[in-house]
Design a protein around this motif. Structure first.
Motif, PDB file in Angstrom:
ATOM      1  N   HIS A 254       0.847  -1.207   0.000  1.00 57.18           N
ATOM      2  CA  HIS A 254       0.000   0.000   0.000  1.00 57.18           C
ATOM      3  C   HIS A 254       0.873   1.245   0.000  1.00 57.18           C
ATOM      4  N   PRO A 255       1.331   1.683  -1.199  1.00 51.04           N
ATOM      5  CA  PRO A 255       2.204   2.865  -1.245  1.00 51.04           C
ATOM      6  C   PRO A 255       1.507   4.107  -0.686  1.00 51.04           C
ATOM      7  N   GLN A 256       2.294   4.938   0.000  1.00 50.42           N
ATOM      8  CA  GLN A 256       1.738   6.184   0.536  1.00 50.42           C
ATOM      9  C   GLN A 256       2.612   7.352   0.079  1.00 50.42           C
ATOM     10  N   ASN A 257       2.230   8.546   0.553  1.00 54.79           N
ATOM     11  CA  ASN A 257       3.003   9.722   0.165  1.00 54.79           C
ATOM     12  C   ASN A 257       4.137   9.947   1.163  1.00 54.79           C
ATOM     13  N   ASP A 258       5.083   9.005   1.224  1.00 55.55           N
ATOM     14  CA  ASP A 258       6.195   9.160   2.166  1.00 55.55           C
ATOM     15  C   ASP A 258       7.498   8.690   1.528  1.00 55.55           C
ATOM     16  N   LEU A 259       8.587   8.933   2.254  1.00 54.83           N
ATOM     17  CA  LEU A 259       9.908   8.650   1.697  1.00 54.83           C
ATOM     18  C   LEU A 259      10.106   7.156   1.427  1.00 54.83           C
ATOM     19  N   VAL A 260       9.606   6.293   2.317  1.00 53.50           N
ATOM     20  CA  VAL A 260       9.784   4.849   2.104  1.00 53.50           C
ATOM     21  C   VAL A 260       9.129   4.438   0.781  1.00 53.50           C
ATOM     22  N   SER A 261       7.913   4.945   0.530  1.00 54.15           N
ATOM     23  CA  SER A 261       7.231   4.603  -0.725  1.00 54.15           C
ATOM     24  C   SER A 261       8.002   5.162  -1.918  1.00 54.15           C
ATOM     25  N   ALA A 262       8.541   6.393  -1.759  1.00 48.82           N
ATOM     26  CA  ALA A 262       9.316   6.997  -2.849  1.00 48.82           C
ATOM     27  C   ALA A 262      10.580   6.179  -3.111  1.00 48.82           C
ATOM     28  N   LEU A 263      11.200   5.684  -2.049  1.00 52.95           N
ATOM     29  CA  LEU A 263      12.411   4.870  -2.210  1.00 52.95           C
ATOM     30  C   LEU A 263      12.087   3.556  -2.918  1.00 52.95           C
ATOM     31  N   LEU A 264      10.946   2.975  -2.558  1.00 54.62           N
ATOM     32  CA  LEU A 264      10.543   1.721  -3.197  1.00 54.62           C
ATOM     33  C   LEU A 264      10.311   1.919  -4.695  1.00 54.62           C
ATOM     34  N   ALA A 265       9.852   3.134  -5.063  1.00 57.09           N
ATOM     35  CA  ALA A 265       9.504   3.393  -6.461  1.00 57.09           C
ATOM     36  C   ALA A 265      10.687   3.907  -7.286  1.00 57.09           C
ATOM     37  N   ALA A 266      11.737   4.422  -6.612  1.00 57.70           N
ATOM     38  CA  ALA A 266      12.831   5.080  -7.348  1.00 57.70           C
ATOM     39  C   ALA A 266      13.544   4.083  -8.272  1.00 57.70           C
ATOM     40  N   GLU A 267      13.886   4.570  -9.468  1.00 52.55           N
ATOM     41  CA  GLU A 267      14.532   3.699 -10.464  1.00 52.55           C
ATOM     42  C   GLU A 267      15.631   4.445 -11.184  1.00 52.55           C
ATOM     43  N   VAL A 268      16.754   3.779 -11.448  1.00 51.09           N
ATOM     44  CA  VAL A 268      17.755   4.331 -12.349  1.00 51.09           C
ATOM     45  C   VAL A 268      18.075   3.226 -13.354  1.00 51.09           C
ATOM     46  N   ASP A 269      17.936   3.528 -14.641  1.00 48.69           N
ATOM     47  CA  ASP A 269      18.144   2.532 -15.700  1.00 48.69           C
ATOM     48  C   ASP A 269      17.346   1.256 -15.422  1.00 48.69           C
ATOM     49  N   GLY A 270      16.129   1.419 -15.047  1.00 49.58           N
ATOM     50  CA  GLY A 270      15.265   0.259 -14.790  1.00 49.58           C
ATOM     51  C   GLY A 270      15.625  -0.505 -13.532  1.00 49.58           C
ATOM     52  N   GLN A 271      16.544   0.027 -12.740  1.00 54.06           N
ATOM     53  CA  GLN A 271      16.994  -0.700 -11.553  1.00 54.06           C
ATOM     54  C   GLN A 271      16.439  -0.070 -10.284  1.00 54.06           C
ATOM     55  N   ARG A 272      16.043  -0.921  -9.350  1.00 54.54           N
ATOM     56  CA  ARG A 272      15.543  -0.422  -8.064  1.00 54.54           C
ATOM     57  C   ARG A 272      16.459  -0.837  -6.944  1.00 54.54           C
TER      58      ARG A 272
END
Ligand code: HEM
Length: 393
Positions: free
Chosen positions: A197-215
């Motif tokens: 359940h993603p929320q508007n917080d840093l943990v959710s943003a970190l889970l979603a962050a991607e560089v070159d398709g990599q998480r």
């Protein structure tokens, strides 16, 4: 005001730094073979020349009792070299932008005033217990999306992560280990929840962050949460506490700052230089090198004394003078180079808000109780455990 004899513990490291800078600015300790670096240009080189002075966890672990593997902070950016450092730093920077930090201003201000509301009528407080500790931990827990009721757990966890360097018994070590495991267990749970359940917080943003398709991997995510908890907590607590120690030494500055708020940012920079909250950082040499005329072999442990570099007379004229209008003030309290503190804008913002609120709310002179200081037992952070104070005189 504290009498000088009550501040012996505060001054002692600075006397040691001064004598080391004068006699052995780059020094190989014969008892354990590691290097200690005290002078500004050399500390700058150690912190920034990553190809020679590595932050890699595998290299560090051999000098730190081989515990690197169990510790997710060991798998975080602070313990990595390029190219992996660059990739991960880019990922976390996406979730931790200056814009996100700037948006926190009203909330940081509200938390600060709530904390001061609780002590203002008493006319006294312990500035560490009542402001310097709860402010950053509340900000970080809100950023991470973790309930502030867990503050006490946070405190134990982050204490456990920075302690254990000096005079820790085996039993204490085991207890610390269990505390740290408890913390990672908790973060692992939070990650699972946010993944579902993603929320508007840093943990959710970190889970979603991607560089070159990599998480980020799970261990990297845990490492980053742990790193933020420590990096964003003890350090900022000590910035605020050390600020009070500086004003205790220079009581006349309180009125000057009250009358001229434009001096506030410079005052915070000078606190960072004068009583640097992070006193040392470590590296391991990857190759032979020469530093300050000393020949260092490969695979040597190096301690860079930031607290000493920030008092180096060759860089800072009248270095032992606390001068809120010091210009230039090229202190390295937030490090240097690729590992430069990711949280510097947040720490500066919290410092500015807290100092302005104190100037607004605590009238008259500020007085730190004349009691012996108890400093935090740590090889990395520098600050007092308690700072009882009064105002209004
Ligand atoms: C006054 C407060 C602070 C001080 C003095 C401080 C100091 C430092 C220093 C010296 C480094 C460099 C480490 C190295 O070269 O190995 C660093 C890195 C870091 N700091 Fe801070 N810090 C503070 C506050 C914060 C806050 C509030 C956060 C986050 C919320 C934070 C997050 C980080 C992170 C993530 C790194 C690692 C960056 C990397 O390796 O690329 N710090 N900090």
């Amino acid at each position: 005001m504290q009498t000088p004899s009550y501040k012996e513990q505060l001054y002692a490291p600075y006397e040691w730094y001064r004598s080391m800078r004068a006699t052995r600015p780059v020094f190989q300790d014969p008892t354990w073979g590691g290097w200690q670096v005290f002078s500004y240009p050399e500390v700058m080189r150690v912190l920034s020349e990553y190809a020679t002075f590595s932050s890699d966890n595998q290299r560090m672990a051999q000098f730190e009792g081989g515990e690197g593997g169990m510790d997710p902070i060991g798998n975080s950016i602070i313990r990595m070299d390029p190219p992996r450092h660059r990739q991960l730093r880019n990922l976390v920077t996406q979730a931790f932008t200056p814009r996100i930090v700037a948006q926190l201003e009203p909330r940081i201000s509200a938390i600060t005033h709530d904390l001061l509301d609780q002590v203002i009528t008493a006319g006294e407080m312990d500035v560490v217990r009542d402001l310097a500790y709860p402010l950053p931990v509340t900000v970080i827990s809100e950023l991470l999306g973790i309930p502030a009721e867990l503050r006490e757990d946070f405190k134990r966890w982050s204490d456990a992560l920075v302690s254990g360097d000096e005079g820790t018994s085996e039993e204490e070590r085991m207890q610390l280990y269990q505390e740290v495991q408890g913390m990672y267990g908790y973060f692992a749970q939070v990650l699972e929840e946010r993944r579902a359940h993603p929320q508007n917080d840093l943990v959710s943003a970190l889970l979603a962050a991607e560089v070159d398709g990599q998480r980020l991997s799970n261990v990297e995510l845990l490492g980053f949460c742990g790193l933020l908890l420590v990096a964003g907590n003890e350090t900022t607590t000590n910035l605020l506490g050390n600020m009070m120690l500086c004003f205790d030494e220079h009581p006349e500055l309180v009125e000057r700052l009250r009358a001229n708020r434009a001096l506030v940012p410079g005052a915070i920079e000078e606190v960072l230089r004068y009583y640097s909250p992070v006193k040392a950082m470590v590296r391991v040499t990857t190759t032979e090198t020469v530093l300050g005329n000393q020949h260092m072999g490969a695979n040597q442990f190096v301690v860079a004394w930031i607290g000493s570099a920030n008092r180096d007379e060759a860089e800072f004229p009248n270095a032992d003078r606390f001068d809120i209008e010091r210009e230039p003030n090229r202190h390295i309290a937030f490090g240097r180079g690729i590992h430069f503190c990711l949280g510097a804008p947040l720490a500066r913002l919290e410092g500015k808000i807290a100092l302005n609120a104190l100037l607004d709310r605590l009238p008259g002179n500020w007085q730190v109780a004349d009691q012996p200081l108890e400093m935090i037992k740590s090889f990395i952070v520098f600050g007092a455990k308690k700072l009882p104070m009064t105002w209004g005189a």
